[in-house]
Design a protein around this motif. Structure first.
Motif, PDB file in Angstrom:
ATOM      1  N   ILE A 221      42.284  31.018  54.674  1.00 28.66           N
ATOM      2  CA  ILE A 221      42.153  32.125  53.724  1.00 28.66           C
ATOM      3  C   ILE A 221      41.960  33.397  54.538  1.00 28.66           C
ATOM      4  O   ILE A 221      40.926  33.550  55.202  1.00 28.66           O
ATOM      5  N   PRO A 222      42.941  34.321  54.539  1.00 28.16           N
ATOM      6  CA  PRO A 222      42.776  35.564  55.297  1.00 28.16           C
ATOM      7  C   PRO A 222      41.663  36.423  54.710  1.00 28.16           C
ATOM      8  O   PRO A 222      41.570  36.590  53.494  1.00 28.16           O
ATOM      9  N   THR A 223      40.808  36.960  55.593  1.00 27.09           N
ATOM     10  CA  THR A 223      39.672  37.772  55.134  1.00 27.09           C
ATOM     11  C   THR A 223      39.909  39.260  55.341  1.00 27.09           C
ATOM     12  O   THR A 223      39.041  40.060  55.007  1.00 27.09           O
ATOM     13  N   LYS A 224      41.065  39.619  55.901  1.00 22.64           N
ATOM     14  CA  LYS A 224      41.390  41.036  56.067  1.00 22.64           C
ATOM     15  C   LYS A 224      42.903  41.192  56.050  1.00 22.64           C
ATOM     16  O   LYS A 224      43.646  40.223  56.234  1.00 22.64           O
ATOM     17  N   SER A 225      43.364  42.414  55.839  1.00 28.20           N
ATOM     18  CA  SER A 225      44.792  42.682  55.756  1.00 28.20           C
ATOM     19  C   SER A 225      45.346  43.041  57.126  1.00 28.20           C
ATOM     20  O   SER A 225      44.609  43.256  58.085  1.00 28.20           O
ATOM     21  N   GLY A 226      46.685  43.105  57.205  1.00 27.47           N
ATOM     22  CA  GLY A 226      47.341  43.455  58.449  1.00 27.47           C
ATOM     23  C   GLY A 226      47.994  42.255  59.105  1.00 27.47           C
ATOM     24  O   GLY A 226      48.153  41.188  58.510  1.00 27.47           O
ATOM     25  N   ALA A 285      37.249  37.607  44.308  1.00 25.37           N
ATOM     26  CA  ALA A 285      37.782  36.308  43.890  1.00 25.37           C
ATOM     27  C   ALA A 285      39.309  36.381  43.798  1.00 25.37           C
ATOM     28  O   ALA A 285      39.855  37.248  43.115  1.00 25.37           O
ATOM     29  N   VAL A 286      39.995  35.444  44.462  1.00 24.55           N
ATOM     30  CA  VAL A 286      41.458  35.390  44.443  1.00 24.55           C
ATOM     31  C   VAL A 286      41.875  33.951  44.151  1.00 24.55           C
ATOM     32  O   VAL A 286      41.463  33.028  44.861  1.00 24.55           O
ATOM     33  N   GLY A 287      42.664  33.762  43.092  1.00 22.10           N
ATOM     34  CA  GLY A 287      43.112  32.422  42.734  1.00 22.10           C
ATOM     35  C   GLY A 287      43.368  32.318  41.248  1.00 22.10           C
ATOM     36  O   GLY A 287      43.744  33.301  40.585  1.00 22.10           O
ATOM     37  N   GLU A 288      43.163  31.126  40.707  1.00 20.63           N
ATOM     38  CA  GLU A 288      43.307  30.874  39.271  1.00 20.63           C
ATOM     39  C   GLU A 288      42.014  30.213  38.800  1.00 20.63           C
ATOM     40  O   GLU A 288      41.726  29.085  39.193  1.00 20.63           O
ATOM     41  N   PHE A 289      41.251  30.929  37.950  1.00 24.25           N
ATOM     42  CA  PHE A 289      39.897  30.487  37.614  1.00 24.25           C
ATOM     43  C   PHE A 289      39.635  30.523  36.106  1.00 24.25           C
ATOM     44  O   PHE A 289      40.326  31.210  35.347  1.00 24.25           O
ATOM     45  N   SER A 290      38.605  29.776  35.724  1.00 21.84           N
ATOM     46  CA  SER A 290      37.988  29.909  34.400  1.00 21.84           C
ATOM     47  C   SER A 290      36.513  30.247  34.623  1.00 21.84           C
ATOM     48  O   SER A 290      35.953  29.934  35.666  1.00 21.84           O
ATOM     49  N   PHE A 291      35.907  30.911  33.632  1.00 14.24           N
ATOM     50  CA  PHE A 291      34.528  31.394  33.781  1.00 14.24           C
ATOM     51  C   PHE A 291      33.760  31.123  32.496  1.00 14.24           C
ATOM     52  O   PHE A 291      34.295  31.293  31.391  1.00 14.24           O
ATOM     53  N   LEU A 320      34.121  32.374  48.852  1.00 13.91           N
ATOM     54  CA  LEU A 320      34.153  33.685  49.483  1.00 13.91           C
ATOM     55  C   LEU A 320      33.928  34.844  48.520  1.00 13.91           C
ATOM     56  O   LEU A 320      34.345  35.967  48.804  1.00 13.91           O
ATOM     57  N   PHE A 321      33.290  34.613  47.392  1.00 13.07           N
ATOM     58  CA  PHE A 321      32.975  35.725  46.492  1.00 13.07           C
ATOM     59  C   PHE A 321      31.638  35.471  45.813  1.00 13.07           C
ATOM     60  O   PHE A 321      31.114  34.352  45.820  1.00 13.07           O
ATOM     61  N   GLU A 322      31.075  36.537  45.249  1.00 10.25           N
ATOM     62  CA  GLU A 322      29.787  36.454  44.564  1.00 10.25           C
ATOM     63  C   GLU A 322      29.989  36.225  43.076  1.00 10.25           C
ATOM     64  O   GLU A 322      30.912  36.788  42.468  1.00 10.25           O
ATOM     65  N   ARG A 351      39.694  23.573  45.639  1.00  8.47           N
ATOM     66  CA  ARG A 351      39.506  23.341  44.204  1.00  8.47           C
ATOM     67  C   ARG A 351      38.065  22.947  43.915  1.00  8.47           C
ATOM     68  O   ARG A 351      37.395  22.388  44.772  1.00  8.47           O
ATOM     69  N   GLY A 352      37.631  23.197  42.686  1.00 10.28           N
ATOM     70  CA  GLY A 352      36.310  22.743  42.292  1.00 10.28           C
ATOM     71  C   GLY A 352      35.580  23.766  41.454  1.00 10.28           C
ATOM     72  O   GLY A 352      36.197  24.522  40.687  1.00 10.28           O
ATOM     73  N   GLU A 353      34.252  23.789  41.641  1.00 13.77           N
ATOM     74  CA  GLU A 353      33.392  24.636  40.811  1.00 13.77           C
ATOM     75  C   GLU A 353      32.230  25.158  41.649  1.00 13.77           C
ATOM     76  O   GLU A 353      31.668  24.443  42.473  1.00 13.77           O
ATOM     77  N   VAL A 354      31.888  26.427  41.440  1.00  6.66           N
ATOM     78  CA  VAL A 354      30.666  27.004  41.990  1.00  6.66           C
ATOM     79  C   VAL A 354      29.895  27.606  40.821  1.00  6.66           C
ATOM     80  O   VAL A 354      30.484  28.176  39.915  1.00  6.66           O
TER      81      VAL A 354
END
Length: 587
Positions: A221-226, A285-291, A320-322, A351-354
């Protein structure tokens, strides 16, 4: 008679099987790309008996240096018959360029079959050993270690795969292999994907047929651009190569050689997340999620507990997100949340849940509203931000102290506690008094102590003042003590996780990043080892301290995927504490 019948039946059965195959003339080459000073083997094969009048193609751009040599093969394996008749040529190119080997033809059962043209790329002259049967040269030409990237232009936070494949031709065999240098993933969060054994498969490399095996696979998972690079993986491989000689039975004799192979460096161009329509509550958050936000119990009594679960499910950069924080009325006592994770890495990515668990313990009777909460994420497939908002939740406390006079959906009004007949009990209605004996303060022990106290405080004050002056004058000692306190502050979470490898190294790496973020004023997403080195050099930090800091980061990265003892974790913690102390003394 019976024997004749069985023989006739078997022969007929074999004939039916043989005719059941689709007849075709195929053209295969030893390589699709070669130097102008190299040679090429071309083989035309028909899979049915009875063909005749083979006509070779016109090798206009090539010179025939060998052939045609003809061979026939027939076999019966597991009840299946197979047949092949081949015509082989050895040719060499006349010049550089892209050429087609035209179709060959052959006649069978009154029909003429043609092979498909084969494209050949001829490059400039390449270095060829004097002895083309040199085992090291054969191994180099027939084995390739390749890094395959699933996506070369991902977004920041979007997961991709890197897969290390070992391609080897059918001319050689692999007897042993070992990774001598693991790949480096600078600028990526990474997780190795466990493989269920190593299996050889059939595939193509540079247009040629090879066998291959997947040796290593990781999720990045890239954490910065470039522009980010995936450094090579290096391997030591024992290869069995043919010597060109055969044994008494005609089987080829092989020779084992040991060679080093390395994959090519891969470049990945990481795109920034779009600024347009970016929500204010977006936390990466980057991906496909439910909340969802749920209550374990909506109705309870005072001092009973309920749990509020704030959770995100799906696939993406789950670690990688709050998570969003919830707002609760002041009248509800809510404890700090406990983070839980149920995340796995597999073929579908991360995949999974936090989720966060908040414990709620009410004290006063009433109905309380927990306002709705929203969660925003970026969907790389849709290339757009998406926001999910939950509904309001209500906690109904049926028994407890009286606090609320009026409750509606939006307000909670406080009033003084009401007195009723049962609020106060056992009040004393009569009293008895007795004379108190008083000691004279004058000339008492306390009198003399208080009299001498100012005289004693003068030398003590002078002594303490001198000590403070000495301490204030010890600039190096003060800076060291301050730096040591700062190191303990940043590393407190890592210290709590000692003994838990994954949690410890995540906390350790986060502490180092947070320290740099606070001291150098840079965002965590911008941090890389190269940038850290440049920034610390600009701050005039000595090279030994910089090298020690980078070593701690590297050790933290590497240790996640190797067996580590508690003693080694303690040592890593002390190294991190020491390097933060050294950095803070110089910053």
């Amino acid at each position: 008679m019976k024997l004749k019948f069985y023989i006739t039946f078997i022969l007929s059965f074999l004939a039916v099987i043989a005719t059941a195959q689709e007849t075709e003339l195929t053209a295969t080459v030893s390589k699709n790309k070669l130097g102008v000073n190299q040679r090429l083997r071309v083989q035309f094969t028909i899979n049915k008996q009875g063909a005749d009048n083979f006509k070779s193609p016109n090798f206009t751009n090539f010179k025939v240096v060998g052939g045609p040599s003809q061979s026939v093969s027939q076999s019966w394996i597991n009840g299946k018959a197979s047949f092949s008749q081949s015509y082989t040529y050895i040719i060499e190119p006349k010049r550089q360029g892209e050429f087609n080997i035209p179709s060959a033809s052959i006649e069978i059962e009154g029909k003429t079959l043609q092979s498909k043209p084969v494209k050949i790329i001829v490059t400039g002259a390449v270095k060829v050993p004097k002895n083309p049967n040199d085992p090291n040269y054969i191994a180099e030409q027939n084995i390739h270690l390749v890094a395959e990237i699933s996506k070369s232009r991902p977004y920041v936070g979007e997961g991709i795969y890197v897969e290390y494949r070992l391609y080897f031709s059918e001319n050689v065999g692999i007897y042993d292999n070992a990774i001598t240098q693991a790949p480096q993933y600078n600028g990526f969060w990474n997780q190795e994907i466990k493989l269920n054994g190593i299996q050889a498969k059939i595939g193509e490399y540079n247009g040629e047929r090879y066998r291959y095996a997947v040796l290593h696979k990781a999720y990045l998972i890239p954490t910065k651009s470039g522009k980010l690079t995936v450094d090579p993986m290096k391997m030591d491989i024992v290869v069995a190569v043919p010597t060109g000689r055969g044994d008494f039975f005609g089987n080829p004799i092989t020779r084992q050689v040991r060679r080093d192979f390395a994959s090519a460096r891969k470049t990945i161009q990481v795109k920034d997340l779009p600024l347009e329509n970016k929500p204010e509550d977006f936390t990466g958050a980057v991906g496909e999620f439910s909340f969802d936000v749920t209550l374990s119990k909506n109705t309870l009594k005072a001092n009973e507990s309920s749990q509020i679960k704030v959770g995100v499910k799906g696939k993406g950069n789950l670690k990688l997100f709050e998570l969003p924080t919830i707002e609760t009325p002041e009248e509800l006592e809510v404890y700090a949340p406990e983070r839980k994770e149920k995340v796995s890495v597999g073929a579908g990515g991360l995949r999974g849940e936090v989720y966060d668990l908040y414990t709620v313990v009410p004290e006063y009777k009433g109905k309380y509203k927990i306002p709705n909460t929203s969660f925003s994420y970026f969907n790389p497939k849709e290339k757009a931000y998406q926001t999910i908002t939950t509904e309001d939740l209500y906690v109904d406390v049926l028994e407890g102290k009286e606090l609320v006079a009026k409750v509606d959906e939006n307000t909670v009004n406080k009033q003084a506690v009401k007195a009723t007949g049962n609020n106060f009990r056992y009040i004393q209605t009569s009293s008895s008094f007795a004379t108190l004996e008083k000691d004279d303060f004058f000339k008492s022990n306390l009198f003399y102590v208080l009299l001498l106290l100012p005289l004693l405080s003068i030398p003590i004050g002078i002594f303490l003042a001198k000590k403070k002056e000495e301490r204030d004058g010890d600039i190096i000692g003060n800076r060291l003590r301050k730096a040591d306190k700062l190191a303990k502050k940043y590393l407190s979470e890592a210290q709590k996780q000692l003994g838990k490898k994954e949690a410890f190294y995540e906390a350790l790496e986060r502490a180092l990043h947070n320290y740099l973020k606070a001291k150098l004023g840079i965002e965590t997403s911008d941090i890389s080892r190269e940038k850290i080195t440049l920034l610390l050099q600009d701050k005039k930090i000595d090279s030994a301290t910089i090298s020690q800091f980078i070593d701690v980061l590297k050790s933290s990265d590497f240790a996640r995927y190797t067996p580590i003892t508690n003693l080694q974790m303690e040592e890593e913690y002390n190294n991190a504490k020491q390097v933060i102390t050294q950095l803070d003394k110089q910053l």
